[in-house]
Design a protein around this motif. Structure first.
Motif, PDB file in Angstrom:
ATOM      1  N   GLU A 134       0.571  -1.102  -0.181  1.00  0.00           N
ATOM      2  CA  GLU A 134      -0.070   0.052   0.123  1.00  0.00           C
ATOM      3  C   GLU A 134       0.694   1.307  -0.107  1.00  0.00           C
ATOM      4  O   GLU A 134       1.840   1.369   0.976  1.00  0.00           O
ATOM      5  CB  GLU A 134      -1.107   0.074   1.183  1.00  0.00           C
ATOM      6  N   PRO A 135       0.750   2.220  -1.079  1.00  0.00           N
ATOM      7  CA  PRO A 135       1.263   3.215  -1.073  1.00  0.00           C
ATOM      8  C   PRO A 135       1.282   4.169   0.389  1.00  0.00           C
ATOM      9  O   PRO A 135       0.075   4.595   0.523  1.00  0.00           O
ATOM     10  CB  PRO A 135       0.802   4.110  -2.135  1.00  0.00           C
ATOM     11  N   ALA A 136       2.377   4.360   1.051  1.00  0.00           N
ATOM     12  CA  ALA A 136       2.030   5.324   2.298  1.00  0.00           C
ATOM     13  C   ALA A 136       2.158   6.998   2.141  1.00  0.00           C
ATOM     14  O   ALA A 136       2.882   7.190   1.229  1.00  0.00           O
ATOM     15  CB  ALA A 136       3.020   4.962   3.241  1.00  0.00           C
ATOM     16  N   GLY A 137       1.154   7.554   2.768  1.00  0.00           N
ATOM     17  CA  GLY A 137       1.311   8.803   2.671  1.00  0.00           C
ATOM     18  C   GLY A 137       0.951   9.576   1.453  1.00  0.00           C
ATOM     19  O   GLY A 137       0.990  10.889   1.128  1.00  0.00           O
ATOM     20  N   VAL A 138       0.217   8.791   0.365  1.00  0.00           N
ATOM     21  CA  VAL A 138      -0.330   9.384  -0.968  1.00  0.00           C
ATOM     22  C   VAL A 138      -1.752   9.934  -0.532  1.00  0.00           C
ATOM     23  O   VAL A 138      -2.611   8.803  -0.498  1.00  0.00           O
ATOM     24  CB  VAL A 138      -0.218   8.312  -1.800  1.00  0.00           C
ATOM     25  N   GLN A 139      -2.027  11.217  -0.622  1.00  0.00           N
ATOM     26  CA  GLN A 139      -3.331  11.750  -0.189  1.00  0.00           C
ATOM     27  C   GLN A 139      -4.191  12.044  -1.484  1.00  0.00           C
ATOM     28  O   GLN A 139      -3.435  12.081  -2.755  1.00  0.00           O
ATOM     29  CB  GLN A 139      -3.394  12.816   0.472  1.00  0.00           C
ATOM     30  N   LEU A 140      -5.551  12.019  -1.685  1.00  0.00           N
ATOM     31  CA  LEU A 140      -6.222  12.374  -2.612  1.00  0.00           C
ATOM     32  C   LEU A 140      -5.800  13.792  -3.293  1.00  0.00           C
ATOM     33  O   LEU A 140      -5.470  14.689  -2.621  1.00  0.00           O
ATOM     34  CB  LEU A 140      -7.661  12.318  -2.233  1.00  0.00           C
ATOM     35  N   GLY A 141      -5.581  13.982  -4.769  1.00  0.00           N
ATOM     36  CA  GLY A 141      -5.318  15.045  -5.015  1.00  0.00           C
ATOM     37  C   GLY A 141      -3.552  15.554  -5.096  1.00  0.00           C
ATOM     38  O   GLY A 141      -3.161  16.522  -5.658  1.00  0.00           O
ATOM     39  N   MET A 142      -3.085  14.486  -4.307  1.00  0.00           N
ATOM     40  CA  MET A 142      -1.443  15.024  -4.123  1.00  0.00           C
ATOM     41  C   MET A 142      -0.443  14.400  -5.308  1.00  0.00           C
ATOM     42  O   MET A 142      -0.675  13.447  -5.727  1.00  0.00           O
ATOM     43  CB  MET A 142      -1.057  14.034  -2.951  1.00  0.00           C
ATOM     44  N   PRO A 143       0.231  15.450  -5.560  1.00  0.00           N
ATOM     45  CA  PRO A 143       1.536  15.104  -6.870  1.00  0.00           C
ATOM     46  C   PRO A 143       2.087  13.705  -6.066  1.00  0.00           C
ATOM     47  O   PRO A 143       2.626  13.778  -5.143  1.00  0.00           O
ATOM     48  CB  PRO A 143       2.069  16.276  -6.682  1.00  0.00           C
ATOM     49  N   VAL A 144       2.410  12.858  -7.173  1.00  0.00           N
ATOM     50  CA  VAL A 144       3.174  11.595  -6.759  1.00  0.00           C
ATOM     51  C   VAL A 144       4.372  11.569  -7.764  1.00  0.00           C
ATOM     52  O   VAL A 144       4.227  12.005  -8.887  1.00  0.00           O
ATOM     53  CB  VAL A 144       2.207  10.172  -6.773  1.00  0.00           C
ATOM     54  N   ALA A 145       5.196  10.804  -7.355  1.00  0.00           N
ATOM     55  CA  ALA A 145       6.180  10.145  -8.297  1.00  0.00           C
ATOM     56  C   ALA A 145       6.011   8.654  -8.344  1.00  0.00           C
ATOM     57  O   ALA A 145       5.706   7.874  -7.439  1.00  0.00           O
ATOM     58  CB  ALA A 145       7.678  10.518  -7.264  1.00  0.00           C
ATOM     59  N   VAL A 146       6.297   8.317  -9.730  1.00  0.00           N
ATOM     60  CA  VAL A 146       5.943   6.808  -9.961  1.00  0.00           C
ATOM     61  C   VAL A 146       7.360   6.243 -10.495  1.00  0.00           C
ATOM     62  O   VAL A 146       7.973   6.748 -11.263  1.00  0.00           O
ATOM     63  CB  VAL A 146       4.552   6.650 -10.996  1.00  0.00           C
ATOM     64  N   ARG A 147       7.689   5.106  -9.734  1.00  0.00           N
ATOM     65  CA  ARG A 147       9.023   4.505 -10.383  1.00  0.00           C
ATOM     66  C   ARG A 147       8.703   3.353 -11.047  1.00  0.00           C
ATOM     67  O   ARG A 147       7.919   2.684 -10.844  1.00  0.00           O
ATOM     68  CB  ARG A 147       9.831   4.190  -9.039  1.00  0.00           C
ATOM     69  N   ASP A 148       9.415   3.220 -12.340  1.00  0.00           N
ATOM     70  CA  ASP A 148       9.358   2.020 -13.059  1.00  0.00           C
ATOM     71  C   ASP A 148       7.883   1.724 -13.569  1.00  0.00           C
ATOM     72  O   ASP A 148       7.419   0.681 -13.366  1.00  0.00           O
ATOM     73  CB  ASP A 148      10.068   0.973 -12.299  1.00  0.00           C
ATOM     74  N   LEU A 149       7.190   2.528 -14.195  1.00  0.00           N
ATOM     75  CA  LEU A 149       5.852   2.532 -14.599  1.00  0.00           C
ATOM     76  C   LEU A 149       5.975   1.615 -16.008  1.00  0.00           C
ATOM     77  O   LEU A 149       6.738   2.123 -16.867  1.00  0.00           O
ATOM     78  CB  LEU A 149       5.214   3.760 -14.565  1.00  0.00           C
ATOM     79  N   VAL A 150       5.196   0.832 -16.098  1.00  0.00           N
ATOM     80  CA  VAL A 150       5.210  -0.133 -17.352  1.00  0.00           C
ATOM     81  C   VAL A 150       3.776  -0.362 -17.716  1.00  0.00           C
ATOM     82  O   VAL A 150       2.643  -0.297 -16.762  1.00  0.00           O
ATOM     83  CB  VAL A 150       6.047  -1.437 -17.202  1.00  0.00           C
ATOM     84  N   ALA A 151       3.536  -0.672 -18.959  1.00  0.00           N
ATOM     85  CA  ALA A 151       2.235  -0.895 -19.589  1.00  0.00           C
ATOM     86  C   ALA A 151       2.310  -2.187 -20.317  1.00  0.00           C
ATOM     87  O   ALA A 151       3.354  -2.664 -20.966  1.00  0.00           O
ATOM     88  CB  ALA A 151       1.933   0.071 -20.657  1.00  0.00           C
ATOM     89  N   THR A 152       1.459  -3.227 -20.078  1.00  0.00           N
ATOM     90  CA  THR A 152       1.316  -4.375 -20.687  1.00  0.00           C
ATOM     91  C   THR A 152       0.033  -4.690 -21.039  1.00  0.00           C
ATOM     92  O   THR A 152      -1.047  -4.779 -20.634  1.00  0.00           O
ATOM     93  CB  THR A 152       1.657  -5.561 -19.543  1.00  0.00           C
ATOM     94  N   PRO A 153      -0.055  -4.853 -22.808  1.00  0.00           N
ATOM     95  CA  PRO A 153      -1.220  -5.204 -23.465  1.00  0.00           C
ATOM     96  C   PRO A 153      -1.580  -6.484 -23.068  1.00  0.00           C
ATOM     97  O   PRO A 153      -0.775  -7.367 -22.863  1.00  0.00           O
ATOM     98  CB  PRO A 153      -0.890  -5.113 -24.837  1.00  0.00           C
ATOM     99  N   TRP A 154      -3.052  -6.613 -22.822  1.00  0.00           N
ATOM    100  CA  TRP A 154      -3.482  -8.297 -22.613  1.00  0.00           C
ATOM    101  C   TRP A 154      -4.707  -8.352 -23.539  1.00  0.00           C
ATOM    102  O   TRP A 154      -5.462  -7.298 -23.945  1.00  0.00           O
ATOM    103  CB  TRP A 154      -3.846  -8.240 -21.123  1.00  0.00           C
ATOM    104  N   GLU A 155      -5.034  -9.576 -23.542  1.00  0.00           N
ATOM    105  CA  GLU A 155      -6.027 -10.064 -24.296  1.00  0.00           C
ATOM    106  C   GLU A 155      -6.622 -11.402 -23.752  1.00  0.00           C
ATOM    107  O   GLU A 155      -5.858 -12.351 -23.489  1.00  0.00           O
ATOM    108  CB  GLU A 155      -6.059 -10.371 -25.909  1.00  0.00           C
ATOM    109  N   ASN A 156      -8.010 -11.735 -23.384  1.00  0.00           N
ATOM    110  CA  ASN A 156      -8.509 -12.754 -22.721  1.00  0.00           C
ATOM    111  C   ASN A 156      -9.933 -12.950 -23.138  1.00  0.00           C
ATOM    112  O   ASN A 156     -10.744 -12.065 -23.045  1.00  0.00           O
ATOM    113  CB  ASN A 156      -8.422 -12.524 -21.141  1.00  0.00           C
ATOM    114  N   ASP A 157     -10.393 -13.956 -24.045  1.00  0.00           N
ATOM    115  CA  ASP A 157     -11.731 -14.310 -24.284  1.00  0.00           C
ATOM    116  C   ASP A 157     -12.261 -13.158 -24.981  1.00  0.00           C
ATOM    117  O   ASP A 157     -13.656 -12.682 -24.750  1.00  0.00           O
ATOM    118  CB  ASP A 157     -12.415 -14.934 -23.049  1.00  0.00           C
ATOM    119  N   GLY A 158     -11.577 -12.566 -25.868  1.00  0.00           N
ATOM    120  CA  GLY A 158     -12.061 -11.355 -27.054  1.00  0.00           C
ATOM    121  C   GLY A 158     -12.187 -10.113 -26.133  1.00  0.00           C
ATOM    122  O   GLY A 158     -12.225  -9.114 -26.804  1.00  0.00           O
ATOM    123  N   ARG A 159     -11.805 -10.054 -24.859  1.00  0.00           N
ATOM    124  CA  ARG A 159     -11.661  -8.607 -24.282  1.00  0.00           C
ATOM    125  C   ARG A 159     -10.132  -8.368 -24.271  1.00  0.00           C
ATOM    126  O   ARG A 159      -9.104  -9.213 -24.444  1.00  0.00           O
ATOM    127  CB  ARG A 159     -11.896  -8.957 -22.807  1.00  0.00           C
TER     128      ARG A 159
END
Length: 116
Positions: A65-90
């Protein structure tokens, strides 16, 4: 599938839009998803990614759980990756990060994130 790294430095801002929630692995039993490497519960956090005059909210998974991250707060994100997926036509794109922390928090020794 291919994992695509995302350069968070290209965004003009990243902030928390939706509270962290544990990811459920089995809806029938309520068992929570656990990170294979760390053994920590995987949380999903809604982040607003802003670039120029546009903004998108994406759900990002992170181990622990990200600690100290409040609603609307600017955050730093380390090592963000995107993974495309497909499953049963979705299909879609799953986002995952190594760490999400308040932007003002000190950087970890493992690397720097957005705004750094």
């Amino acid at each position: 599938m291919a994992t695509l790294p995302i350069d968070t430095a290209k965004y003009t801002g990243i902030m928390r839009a939706v509270p962290p929630a544990p990811r459920v692995a089995n809806r029938e039993t309520g068992q929570l998803r656990v990170d294979r490497e760390t053994g920590k519960t995987v949380y999903q956090v809604g982040l607003c990614l802003m670039a120029g005059t546009s903004a998108d909210v994406v759900n990002v998974s992170v181990a622990g759980e990200p600690a100290g991250v409040q609603l609307g707060m600017p955050v730093a994100v380390r090592d963000l990756v995107a993974t495309p997926w497909e499953n049963d036509g979705r299909h879609g794109i799953a986002f995952r990060a190594a760490e999400i922390r308040p932007l003002s928090a000190p950087a970890t020794s493992a690397g720097k994130g957005a705004g750094q």
